[in-house]
Design an enzyme around this catalytic site. Structure first.
Site, mmCIF file in Angstrom:
data_model
loop_
_atom_site.group_PDB
_atom_site.id
_atom_site.type_symbol
_atom_site.label_atom_id
_atom_site.label_comp_id
_atom_site.label_asym_id
_atom_site.label_seq_id
_atom_site.Cartn_x
_atom_site.Cartn_y
_atom_site.Cartn_z
ATOM 1 N N ASP A 71 6.599 -47.179 53.018
ATOM 2 C CA ASP A 71 6.108 -46.269 51.990
ATOM 3 C C ASP A 71 4.674 -45.871 52.309
ATOM 4 O O ASP A 71 3.931 -46.620 52.958
ATOM 5 C CB ASP A 71 6.150 -46.921 50.603
ATOM 6 C CG ASP A 71 7.542 -47.383 50.211
ATOM 7 O OD1 ASP A 71 8.434 -46.515 50.127
ATOM 8 O OD2 ASP A 71 7.730 -48.597 50.017
ATOM 9 N N ASP A 124 1.429 -44.921 50.165
ATOM 10 C CA ASP A 124 0.821 -44.845 48.849
ATOM 11 C C ASP A 124 -0.574 -44.253 48.947
ATOM 12 O O ASP A 124 -1.295 -44.459 49.933
ATOM 13 C CB ASP A 124 0.744 -46.235 48.213
ATOM 14 C CG ASP A 124 2.121 -46.834 47.956
ATOM 15 O OD1 ASP A 124 3.088 -46.049 47.839
ATOM 16 O OD2 ASP A 124 2.232 -48.070 47.887
ATOM 17 N N ASP A 179 -4.640 -57.587 45.506
ATOM 18 C CA ASP A 179 -4.247 -58.978 45.690
ATOM 19 C C ASP A 179 -4.747 -59.590 46.993
ATOM 20 O O ASP A 179 -5.466 -60.591 46.989
ATOM 21 C CB ASP A 179 -2.727 -59.123 45.561
ATOM 22 C CG ASP A 179 -1.959 -58.120 46.410
ATOM 23 O OD1 ASP A 179 -2.583 -57.383 47.200
ATOM 24 O OD2 ASP A 179 -0.719 -58.078 46.281
#
Length: 468
Positions: A81, A83, A160
């Site tokens: 993906d 992003d 994170d």
């Protein structure tokens, strides 16, 4: 580095995390890696992602490729993906793209849709809320809603892992590093941003993400990031079962299932995710069941690598088979008749696992069928042979039988018979069985519709599997 300024955070003071992170973000100076010092090329970026980046830039907004895509491109891996992060709000993004829809409550996001590809656009999120944002924390520290917008520095320090806090700037094609992620990617190291225990308490699923990413990328987990995992593993019971189901699919159906399983074991997460399987493996002294599970996961990895379909039902049949065998042996030891014990063991294991992971019925039903059909492979009566071969789950159950030979060679004769049976015509098979020629086809009643399968099983009188 971030850890230099970041004091230890106690679980009961998670709001302090946001305040201190905001202070850190206010003086974080990014490391800017210019185009000639990194390997990311626009040729490797999705054309649709580039369209989004350029339109945001042309409209006066900051526009960055972010997270896993940047990390993977630096590693020479094709991202799944692409992003985008921006200082435009979701509503402003929607105004720029007619093919945009806004989604999410916990995290408000913009999805820009290009046919089958979706470019996810997220607004920079902040750690401190002056009252204008929308954030809600549970009393135990879990983040329920987080729509507080801020700067790129704010956004970076609240991510994170350092490897996911990298930004590719479309304005000058540089990589912006706010948390030491560039160095960690080059060292193939997975490191949490902030104090690990507080970050895991904020979202326990991060422990699974650490395992999954390290398995996928071949990264080592940084010592302080790894240390609390075994202690905090029980916190996974607080995660939504539906979310854990999705995490299991990511762990085991993305091409690195063996590494994921072994890493879950190494960090004490398997008992929290698959408790009955972990108990069964611990009690299986020969290690045969573990060998079977690993062999099955290796086969799954092979199928993914060759773009072959993989089945969640077969995956869960494999992962929970040790638990099923253990439950079955226990019931038979109590004197429960074999076929009834099989049915009860399948139901018991499924219900217990549902307490942790939301296994949809469309997968749990065929999973149980795969298990219960195992007992029928030892049968050689003509009608039962043809009925089993007509069963919609026959091929999956046969593949599972072949896999069981990893644990025990006692199934060799059955595997040989059914392998040969699949190469024969109906006439040839009937002749081999010493029976009249079978009918050209079997009716729906012979295939055993799902509403009737349980009653049919009770009449089969088949023996159950042993705890191999």
């Amino acid at each position: 580095m971030l850890a230099t300024f970041y004091p230890a955070i106690q679980p009961a003071t998670l709001f302090k995390f946001y305040t201190e992170a905001a202070v850190i973000a206010s003086f974080v100076t990014p490391i800017i890696v210019p185009r000639d010092q990194h390997t990311i090329s626009r040729k490797a970026i999705s054309p649709n992602a580039l369209r989004v980046l350029y339109r945001l830039r042309d409209a006066g907004f900051g526009a960055y490729l972010v997270g896993g895509a940047v990390r993977d491109l630096l590693l020479g891996v094709t991202p799944k993906d692409f992003d985008v992060a921006t200082d435009a709000t979701p509503e402003q993004v929607k105004q720029l793209f007619r093919n945009c829809r806004l989604i999410g409550r916990r995290f408000r996001l913009a999805h820009v849709v290009f046919g089958q590809e979706i470019i996810e656009v997220a607004t920079f999120r902040a750690n401190s809320d002056d009252g204008s944002g929308d954030r809600e924390l549970h009393e135990d520290g879990r983040l329920l809603r987080d729509n507080v917008y801020g700067t790129i520095e704010d956004d970076a320090v609240r991510r994170d892992f350092t490897a996911n806090a990298l930004y590719y700037a479309i304005e000058d094609f540089s990589v912006r590093d706010y948390c030491g992620g560039f160095e960690d990617v080059m060292a193939r190291r997975m490191k949490l941003i902030g104090e690990p225990e507080a970050r895991y308490r904020e979202d326990p699923v991060r422990m699974l993400r650490a395992v999954r990413l390290s398995a996928k990328l071949g990264f080592t987990i940084d010592g302080p990031t790894a240390e609390p995992i075994a202690r905090l593993a029980p916190l996974l019971s607080e995660a939504a079962p539906a979310r854990l189901f999705e995490e299991i699919l990511k762990l085991f159906l993305s091409g690195h299932a063996v590494a994921s399983f072994e890493t879950l074991e190494a960090y004490g997460l398997l008992p929290a995710l698959l408790p009955e399987t972990a108990a069964a493996l611990a009690s299986n002294r020969s290690g045969a069941l573990r060998r079977m599970v690993l062999q099955g996961l290796a086969g799954t990895d092979h199928r993914v690598a060759h773009d072959e379909p993989v089945s969640p039902a077969f995956l869960f049949a494999l992962l929970l088979w040790p638990a099923y065998c253990r439950a079955l042996i226990g019931l038979q030891a109590q004197g429960v008749q074999a076929e009834e014990a099989q049915r009860r063991a399948a139901d018991r294991v499924t219900l217990h696992q549902l307490e942790t992971v939301a296994l949809p019925r469309r997968f749990s039903v065929p999973m149980q069928e795969i298990w219960l059909l195992q007992a029928r492979f030892s049968q050689r009566q003509k009608r039962r042979v043809f009925r089993l071969m007509a069963h919609p789950r026959f091929r999956a159950a046969y593949d599972f039988l072949v896999l069981r030979m990893t644990a025990s060679d006692e199934h060799a004769a059955d595997v040989a018979f059914w392998r040969e049976a699949q190469t024969q015509s109906g006439d040839e098979l009937a002749a081999a069985l010493g029976a009249p020629t079978p009918p050209d086809s079997y009716s729906d009643s012979d295939v055993e519709p799902s509403k009737r399968r349980r009653r049919r099983r009770r009449r089969s009188g088949a023996e159950g599997p042993t705890l191999e």
